[in-house]
Design a protein around this motif. Structure first.
Motif, short mmCIF file in Angstrom:
data_model
loop_
_atom_site.label_atom_id
_atom_site.label_comp_id
_atom_site.label_asym_id
_atom_site.label_seq_id
_atom_site.Cartn_x
_atom_site.Cartn_y
_atom_site.Cartn_z
N LEU A 18 0.98 -1.06 -0.24
CA LEU A 18 0.26 0.40 0.11
C LEU A 18 1.10 1.13 -0.18
O LEU A 18 0.84 2.57 -0.79
CB LEU A 18 -0.70 0.09 1.58
CG LEU A 18 -1.98 -0.99 0.76
CD1 LEU A 18 -2.79 -1.09 2.21
CD2 LEU A 18 -3.19 -0.67 -0.05
N LEU A 24 -3.38 3.21 -5.67
CA LEU A 24 -4.20 1.48 -4.99
C LEU A 24 -5.22 1.69 -3.34
O LEU A 24 -6.19 1.47 -3.29
CB LEU A 24 -3.07 0.39 -4.94
CG LEU A 24 -3.99 -0.72 -4.25
CD1 LEU A 24 -5.27 -1.73 -4.41
CD2 LEU A 24 -3.19 -1.68 -3.69
N VAL A 25 -3.91 3.08 -2.76
CA VAL A 25 -4.92 3.23 -1.18
C VAL A 25 -5.76 4.82 -1.73
O VAL A 25 -6.55 4.70 -1.02
CB VAL A 25 -3.36 4.07 -1.38
CG1 VAL A 25 -4.35 4.38 0.20
CG2 VAL A 25 -2.31 3.15 -0.22
N GLU A 26 -5.82 5.15 -2.87
CA GLU A 26 -6.23 6.55 -3.50
C GLU A 26 -7.42 5.59 -3.28
O GLU A 26 -8.78 5.62 -3.41
CB GLU A 26 -6.09 6.94 -4.11
CG GLU A 26 -5.18 8.42 -4.07
CD GLU A 26 -5.49 8.79 -2.73
OE1 GLU A 26 -6.31 10.11 -2.68
OE2 GLU A 26 -5.04 9.40 -2.01
N THR A 27 -7.52 4.70 -4.78
CA THR A 27 -8.75 3.58 -4.74
C THR A 27 -9.84 2.55 -3.95
O THR A 27 -10.62 3.03 -3.65
CB THR A 27 -8.25 2.13 -6.09
OG1 THR A 27 -7.62 3.09 -7.75
CG2 THR A 27 -9.15 1.39 -6.08
N LEU A 28 -8.77 3.03 -2.70
CA LEU A 28 -9.26 2.06 -1.74
C LEU A 28 -9.91 2.81 -1.31
O LEU A 28 -11.33 3.02 -0.29
CB LEU A 28 -8.53 1.36 -1.01
CG LEU A 28 -7.64 -0.06 -1.25
CD1 LEU A 28 -6.78 -0.45 -0.32
CD2 LEU A 28 -8.86 -0.99 -1.75
N LYS A 29 -9.29 4.63 -1.27
CA LYS A 29 -9.89 5.80 -0.35
C LYS A 29 -11.15 5.99 -0.86
O LYS A 29 -12.37 6.24 -0.52
CB LYS A 29 -9.03 7.34 -0.51
CG LYS A 29 -8.45 6.41 1.20
CD LYS A 29 -7.47 7.37 0.55
CE LYS A 29 -6.69 7.57 1.88
NZ LYS A 29 -5.20 8.97 1.82
N ASN A 30 -11.39 5.21 -1.92
CA ASN A 30 -12.83 6.22 -3.34
C ASN A 30 -13.77 5.18 -3.11
O ASN A 30 -14.78 5.46 -3.01
CB ASN A 30 -12.07 5.62 -4.80
CG ASN A 30 -11.77 7.55 -5.26
OD1 ASN A 30 -11.31 8.19 -4.18
ND2 ASN A 30 -10.76 7.42 -6.35
N ILE A 31 -13.11 3.29 -2.81
CA ILE A 31 -14.13 2.68 -2.54
C ILE A 31 -14.97 3.26 -1.36
O ILE A 31 -16.60 2.72 -1.13
CB ILE A 31 -13.66 1.40 -2.50
CG1 ILE A 31 -13.24 1.12 -3.78
CG2 ILE A 31 -14.96 0.01 -1.91
CD1 ILE A 31 -12.44 -0.25 -4.39
N TYR A 32 -14.37 3.66 -0.23
CA TYR A 32 -14.60 3.93 1.60
C TYR A 32 -16.02 4.80 0.61
O TYR A 32 -17.16 4.93 1.41
CB TYR A 32 -14.22 3.73 1.88
CG TYR A 32 -14.42 4.55 2.99
CD1 TYR A 32 -15.21 2.90 4.09
CD2 TYR A 32 -14.11 5.85 4.17
CE1 TYR A 32 -15.66 3.53 5.35
CE2 TYR A 32 -15.25 6.06 4.99
CZ TYR A 32 -15.68 4.89 5.86
OH TYR A 32 -15.88 5.12 7.12
N GLU A 35 -19.41 4.69 -0.94
CA GLU A 35 -20.52 3.70 -0.57
C GLU A 35 -20.86 4.03 0.38
O GLU A 35 -22.44 4.30 0.23
CB GLU A 35 -19.52 3.09 0.39
CG GLU A 35 -19.41 1.48 0.34
CD GLU A 35 -19.64 0.79 -0.40
OE1 GLU A 35 -20.74 0.65 0.43
OE2 GLU A 35 -19.63 0.16 -1.24
N GLU A 101 -11.38 5.34 -10.62
CA GLU A 101 -10.34 5.76 -10.45
C GLU A 101 -10.18 7.63 -10.85
O GLU A 101 -9.35 7.93 -10.66
CB GLU A 101 -9.06 5.24 -11.19
CG GLU A 101 -9.48 5.26 -12.55
CD GLU A 101 -8.92 4.57 -13.90
OE1 GLU A 101 -8.43 5.25 -15.33
OE2 GLU A 101 -7.86 3.41 -13.82
#
Length: 108
Positions: A18, A24-32, A35, A101
């Motif tokens: 990470l 990848l970190v930005e994508t995970l934040k965006n997924i959150y 929601e 993204e």
């Protein structure tokens, strides 16, 4: 090997990945953040494929969708591309999508 040691090593590897992969970190934040679309109506921004910024008011909340999609001009698009978010746009009264993204932010 002790199972706690294995979990610790896996955790450190994930943290290292990470830390070296900002996208990848930005994508995970965006997924959150996305929601929130499933919980309520939100105002958010994303970058369109032509590079312009689009501010939208939309939702994926099931109760709201049932009401709104009855008056919609079309049916929801399938998520053909992985990483695309299909949402109901309240301004356009129709379904829209954007690439995860390209998500920018949720506005207060």
């Amino acid at each position: 090997m002790n199972q706690y040691l294995v979990v610790g090593i896996v955790f450190l590897v994930v943290i290292a990945l990470l830390a070296t992969n900002k996208k990848l970190v930005e994508t995970l934040k965006n997924i959150y953040k996305i929601e929130e679309l499933r919980k309520r109506i939100v105002r958010f921004s994303y970058r369109k494929t032509d590079g312009t910024i689009r501010e939208a008011i939309g939702t994926l909340k099931p109760g709201v969708l049932t009401m709104l999609s009855a008056s919609s001009k079309s049916k929801p698009r399938s998520q053909g591309n992985r990483g695309c978010v299909v949402y109901f746009d309240l301004d356009r009264e129709d379904w829209r999508c954007f690439c995860l993204e390209n998500f920018i932010t949720i506005h207060p």
